[in-house]
Enzyme design. Sequence first.
Site, PDB file in Angstrom:
ATOM      1  N   GLU A 166      40.721  45.892  44.937  1.00 35.15           N
ATOM      2  CA  GLU A 166      40.134  45.400  43.697  1.00 35.15           C
ATOM      3  C   GLU A 166      38.979  44.147  44.291  1.00 35.15           C
ATOM      4  OE1 GLU A 166      43.127  45.845  40.097  1.00 35.15           O
ATOM      5  OE2 GLU A 166      42.427  43.718  40.772  1.00 35.15           O
ATOM      6  N   ASP A 186      41.140  33.959  34.115  1.00 38.64           N
ATOM      7  CA  ASP A 186      41.862  33.671  35.307  1.00 38.64           C
ATOM      8  C   ASP A 186      42.372  32.251  35.397  1.00 38.64           C
ATOM      9  OD1 ASP A 186      41.447  35.848  37.127  1.00 38.64           O
ATOM     10  OD2 ASP A 186      39.202  35.536  36.629  1.00 38.64           O
ATOM     11  N   TYR A 244      45.794  49.136  34.233  1.00 40.95           N
ATOM     12  CA  TYR A 244      46.388  47.754  34.784  1.00 40.95           C
ATOM     13  C   TYR A 244      47.317  47.188  33.607  1.00 40.95           C
ATOM     14  CZ  TYR A 244      45.805  43.425  36.844  1.00 40.95           C
ATOM     15  OH  TYR A 244      45.919  42.178  37.720  1.00 40.95           O
TER      16      TYR A 244
END
Lengths: 263, 401
Positions: A56, A67, A178
């Site tokens: 990725e 994040d 995911y």
Amino acid sequence: MPATPVAPSSIDARFAQLRAEKRCALIAYITAGHPTPEAGVQLMRGLEKAGVDILEVGVAFSDPLADGPVIQRSSQIAIEHGMSLERTLAMIEEAAVSIPVVLFSYLNPIMAGGPDVLHRARRAGVSGVLVTDMPVGSDPTREAWFGESGLDFVRLVAPTTPSDRMEEIGKHGGGFVYLISRLGVTGESATLADELPASVARLRAATSLPICIGFGISTPEQARAASQLGDGVIVGSALVRAAEQSVDAAIELAASLRAAMDQ
Amino acid sequence: MQTTGGVLAERVGDRFGGFGGRYVPETLVPALDALDAEFDAAMQDPAFLAELNSMLRDYVGRPTALSTAPRLSEKVGAPVWLKREDLNHTGAHKINNTVGQALLARRMGKKRIIAETGAGQHGVATATICARFGLECVVYMGEEDMRRQSLNVFRMRLMGATVIPVTAGTRTLKDATSEAIRDWVTTVHESHYIIGSVVGPAPYPRMVRDFQRVISREARAQMLERAGRLPKTVVACVGGGSNAMGAFADFVDDVDVELVGVEAAGEGLGTERHSASLSKGTPGVLHGALSYLLQDASGQVHPAHSISAGLDYPGVGPEHAFLKDSGRAEYVSVTDAEALSGVSVLSRLEGIIPALETAHAVAWIVREAGRWSPDEPVLLCVSGRGDKDVGTMTEHLLPSV
């Protein structure tokens, strides 16, 4: 070490091969341009050699709200180095790894490039794309860009996602799903979330796509535990933190993750 | 200009024309669905509305006054009316929204409140209502803004809020907002995120607008009663745009009423140091919504600048983007230096020290003197009072006083 070479890179083919070998995919996240733009190619090739199945590659964005601190910092450094989506694609093209590459991005850099950037990504050797801030149904017009690009559109599922929505996500996704292992942003955790086995079970019932587990997985022990549940294990922040030290440190960590998962 | 029907027809669902939407991590989607449903249910619930109205009346101090501004009017050449949001408890319009959202949080059983703040007015308004309702309050604030608005940091802490400095990026509102969203993704089951402006993912832009709509609901009735007519022009400053949306909302259908939003031109629109997203930005996605955004060609968000922390934001509410593109509202800009002169004007002519944000709107009206005939009233939303800015004002203005 893994190793039967695959034809350039279909994610489906890679999972078919892993199934045949009864192995779990190791998916490594790096931020393009971190620790330096020059190190990216070396890092991608080294991770492939260390037994990573899918890479990725994160497109640095100025405001990475999904994040945690490690990937935020890496994005900041990459941007200071002048990294952009176009330069990320150039790096991927130059690395020319034989394992599948998934572009990992926030929507805005892709919007700035327009739908054509996805075609350029494909020509650069990208197999799939994942967008952190475009959930299923949020923008049918732009979601169609991804469907039409020929790239696998990798979708995210969260612990909060209801089962009927999981089905919807499965229908509109490709490559793999995911599964976000816990509430929160990217970053390392001491333990895997208690609700993870239940989330995997719900997701299994909702889709036939491979399930890859990410967020909070940093150690070989955690990777091994997650590999018992999912079809793939995604490691991001721990590798980025290792890459802050050196490219070799990140590659060594990937090799130790691979070894633990193959035990 | 589009017809009223056209404007309204485009404002449906989670979009305003092509703008708005819900560009968030998957983890938040169910929480936004729940919030959307709860907000709609609450706004239909007479008991909720009664409690909201009673809080606005007895705690916030509404309705706020509509003041004449005789000396400013003389300078401008037209009657200027001031909608006095500076007279609200805590000194700005922000509390209209935090009261509404805190009631909603309580209704949803959430005990912990998260907020971001730039100038600190929204943080103070959130800390205030959390103290009143006994809710835990965590406010994210950029380190640079904590320095610029230290008085408000002190106020928040006095009321029991935890103020967390944000050191990422530009250390201002943009980064504080990202950090608040990160908190919410992590604590979504127990926390409600009170966004302070008409930004963020749906339903926030319409929800914050509807909690701020009280500004124009009151002002419209007050104008009809006092001036005997609707204003020719409604003027408000625009950062994220909540006081402006609140001031515009009930006038949108009055197609003869001009709506003017004043952005921060910082050191000038020709420089890279401004916050004029609508004037100089391009469509992009930040903090969950598609709207005008200051960004570079590769989609990296460009740092904003304004002397006023409350306008120092590279994005803007999606409904403003829609009002701009549809032609229903006009967006102009005012520099830091002009805003400072706006502070002086309102302070010396009317005895009202406005917030630096508000001063942008004042300065635009002064610049446009002569635009209106003496029978065309101008309605100015005085979004907040200037106490929080005395440090900045003293630094820039006192040598010349």
